[in-house]
Design a protein around this motif. Structure first.
Motif, short mmCIF file in Angstrom:
data_model
loop_
_atom_site.label_atom_id
_atom_site.label_comp_id
_atom_site.label_asym_id
_atom_site.label_seq_id
_atom_site.Cartn_x
_atom_site.Cartn_y
_atom_site.Cartn_z
N UNK A 39 19.47 13.30 -5.42
CA UNK A 39 19.02 12.75 -4.36
C UNK A 39 18.81 13.35 -2.81
N UNK A 40 19.30 14.04 -2.67
CA UNK A 40 19.15 14.85 -0.98
C UNK A 40 18.26 15.89 -1.47
N UNK A 41 17.99 17.01 -2.41
CA UNK A 41 17.23 17.61 -2.35
C UNK A 41 15.50 16.94 -2.74
N UNK A 42 15.74 16.01 -3.16
CA UNK A 42 14.32 14.77 -3.59
C UNK A 42 13.88 14.30 -2.16
N UNK A 43 14.92 13.51 -1.17
CA UNK A 43 14.67 13.13 0.03
C UNK A 43 14.28 14.26 0.44
N UNK A 44 14.71 14.86 0.40
CA UNK A 44 14.03 16.21 1.81
C UNK A 44 12.70 16.59 1.36
N UNK A 45 12.31 16.66 0.23
CA UNK A 45 10.73 17.08 0.15
C UNK A 45 9.63 16.32 -0.60
N UNK A 46 10.19 14.59 -0.22
CA UNK A 46 9.45 13.11 0.16
C UNK A 46 9.01 12.49 -0.66
N UNK A 47 8.65 11.77 -0.83
CA UNK A 47 7.85 10.42 -1.67
C UNK A 47 7.55 11.33 -2.84
N UNK A 48 6.54 12.00 -3.10
CA UNK A 48 6.04 12.68 -3.99
C UNK A 48 6.87 12.99 -4.75
N UNK A 49 7.47 14.06 -4.19
CA UNK A 49 8.35 14.80 -4.77
C UNK A 49 9.48 14.03 -5.94
N UNK A 50 9.83 12.75 -5.16
CA UNK A 50 10.10 11.43 -5.48
C UNK A 50 10.10 11.07 -7.16
N UNK A 51 8.60 10.22 -6.78
CA UNK A 51 8.28 9.65 -7.73
C UNK A 51 7.29 11.10 -9.23
N UNK A 52 7.45 12.16 -8.65
CA UNK A 52 7.17 13.05 -10.10
C UNK A 52 8.16 13.02 -11.11
N UNK A 53 9.27 13.39 -9.41
CA UNK A 53 10.23 13.76 -10.65
C UNK A 53 10.53 11.98 -11.29
N UNK A 54 10.99 11.35 -10.98
CA UNK A 54 11.25 9.77 -11.62
C UNK A 54 9.88 9.92 -13.07
N UNK A 55 8.83 10.14 -12.85
CA UNK A 55 7.42 10.20 -14.17
C UNK A 55 8.69 10.92 -15.14
N UNK A 56 8.52 11.65 -14.55
CA UNK A 56 9.04 13.27 -15.45
C UNK A 56 10.35 12.65 -16.46
#
Length: 122
Positions: A39-56
């Motif tokens: 969560x910490x790492x993905x919040x740092x990368x932004x919303x696009x990274x969070x959505x991509x990670x959730x998709x995968x």
């Protein structure tokens, strides 16, 4: 209203279960909860990274059923079948899928390294 929630809480309980089982498939010797670190790492990368990670994560969850290799979702499978599902992603004939796995697995591996583990399984 979904925007702030997505940014502050990238993963819910179902994703936590998937991440725990993914970590167990990749490194059975480590017993960890990856949600806080990822969560910490993905919040740092932004919303696009969070959505991509959730998709995968969702794709990995349903891959065993959709591909016909198992009769259950990823988190319900025995470790050996979960490892086989990861291997199918890693060794896909499609370059875009291999690249996505590499990004996905690198995030998980980095979070595993940064998260203290409990050898007792607690």
């Amino acid at each position: 209203m979904a925007g702030p929630r997505v940014a502050s809480e990238p993963f819910g309980p179902q994703a936590g279960r998937m991440l725990y089982n993914l970590a167990d498939a990749l490194h059975p010797e480590r017993v960890v909860d990856l949600v806080p670190e990822l969560s910490r790492r993905l919040r740092h990368r932004g919303l696009g990274a969070i959505r991509r990670f959730r998709l995968w994560l969702a794709w990995l969850e349903w891959e065993p059923l959709l591909s016909g290799h198992a009769r259950g979702r990823f988190w319900r499978l025995p470790r050996a079948e979960r490892q086989a599902a990861c291997a199918r992603f890693r060794g896909s004939r499609f370059a875009w899928r291999r690249r996505a796995w590499a990004e996905f697995a690198a995030l998980v591996e980095d979070a595993l390294e940064a998260t203290p583990h409990s050898p007792e399984g607690a």
